[in-house]
Enzyme design. Structure first.
Site, mmCIF file in Angstrom:
data_model
loop_
_atom_site.group_PDB
_atom_site.id
_atom_site.type_symbol
_atom_site.label_atom_id
_atom_site.label_comp_id
_atom_site.label_asym_id
_atom_site.label_seq_id
_atom_site.Cartn_x
_atom_site.Cartn_y
_atom_site.Cartn_z
ATOM 1 N N TYR A 17 0.808 -1.226 0.000
ATOM 2 C CA TYR A 17 0.000 0.000 0.000
ATOM 3 C C TYR A 17 0.840 1.275 0.000
ATOM 4 C CZ TYR A 17 -3.646 -3.284 1.423
ATOM 5 O OH TYR A 17 -4.515 -4.340 1.476
ATOM 6 N N HIS A 22 -4.267 6.295 -1.065
ATOM 7 C CA HIS A 22 -4.826 6.261 0.284
ATOM 8 C C HIS A 22 -3.756 6.523 1.351
ATOM 9 C CE1 HIS A 22 -8.694 5.812 1.977
ATOM 10 N NE2 HIS A 22 -8.683 4.528 2.301
ATOM 11 N N ASN A 70 -9.440 1.513 8.450
ATOM 12 C CA ASN A 70 -10.748 1.560 9.106
ATOM 13 C C ASN A 70 -10.687 1.368 10.623
ATOM 14 O OD1 ASN A 70 -10.142 -1.131 9.131
ATOM 15 N ND2 ASN A 70 -12.057 -1.830 8.202
ATOM 16 N N ASP A 95 -5.955 11.616 2.579
ATOM 17 C CA ASP A 95 -6.318 11.765 1.177
ATOM 18 C C ASP A 95 -7.775 12.209 1.076
ATOM 19 O OD1 ASP A 95 -6.751 9.048 2.277
ATOM 20 O OD2 ASP A 95 -7.716 8.658 0.352
ATOM 21 N N ASN A 116 -13.069 6.107 5.720
ATOM 22 C CA ASN A 116 -13.132 5.170 6.841
ATOM 23 C C ASN A 116 -12.183 5.533 7.978
ATOM 24 O OD1 ASN A 116 -15.137 3.524 5.754
ATOM 25 N ND2 ASN A 116 -13.664 2.297 4.610
#
Length: 201
Positions: A17, A22, A70, A95, A116
């Site tokens: 990631y 994100h 989240n 973001d 989230n």
């Protein structure tokens, strides 16, 4: 007005990631740690990477939750409660789909826009009144494509736009750390750009 004592960058942990849209919040906190010669280290009690940094004459905590997006609130509330930091002294860098890449906005409170990470932080703190530095990443144009969009790396021109707004953010950081959030918003939203970041003290 309260001074910012905790800057939280939002993202997802792991190399898969690291370069995705994100994780824009992680990118800026990484820059701040580098500027302050501070080492972000994993702290189990805070469920994240944390460091105490000295920037522009102020002491501030830097935090990157490692809980996945989240569950970001778990990490934020753990550090905030431990060091008695109020929600109004917290700046969350994240973001923002509703802002084009190459733009950035600062605000306090408000909704979570379906983000989230913000949603979980708000739930854990019990208030939406923390500050948000909203890093524009643009929108794919189709709601059904959002989840895939945020988990992909930005295009070259988008990435360059994000890096440009980080320079703006660096220039308003002294005001934010001093509690002059109104002045920070005015300068940031006016689009003031300078070629180099100020050096931290």
């Amino acid at each position: 007005m309260p001074q910012i004592k905790l800057i939280v960058g939002l993202g997802n942990p792991g190399s898969d990631y690291a370069q995705t849209r994100h994780n824009a919040g992680f990118w800026w906190v990484d820059e701040l740690a580098k500027d302050a010669n501070a080492s972000l280290r994993h702290d189990n009690k805070f469920h994240g990477l944390a460091a105490k940094a000295r920037l522009h004459g102020s002491d501030v905590w830097l935090l990157e939750p490692q809980t996945f997006m989240n569950r970001s609130g778990l990490s934020v509330v753990a550090l905030a409660q431990f060091y008695k930091i109020l929600p109004t002294e917290i700046l969350v860098v994240h973001d923002e789909l509703d802002i084009p890449a190459g733009q950035i906005k600062l605000k306090q409170g408000g909704g979570n826009g379906g983000h989230n990470g913000l949603k979980d932080i708000q739930a854990h703190l019990g208030t939406p009144d923390f500050w948000r530095l909203r890093v524009g990443i643009g929108h794919p144009g189709n709601k059904a494509e959002v989840a895939n969009f945020v988990l992909k790396p930005p295009r070259k021109e988008e990435f360059e736009g994000i890096m440009d707004v980080f320079i703006k953010a660096h220039h308003v950081l002294p005001k934010m750390l001093a509690g002059d959030m109104g002045g920070a918003m005015q300068q940031l939203h006016a689009g003031v750009q300078r070629p180099n970041k100020p050096k931290p003290e």
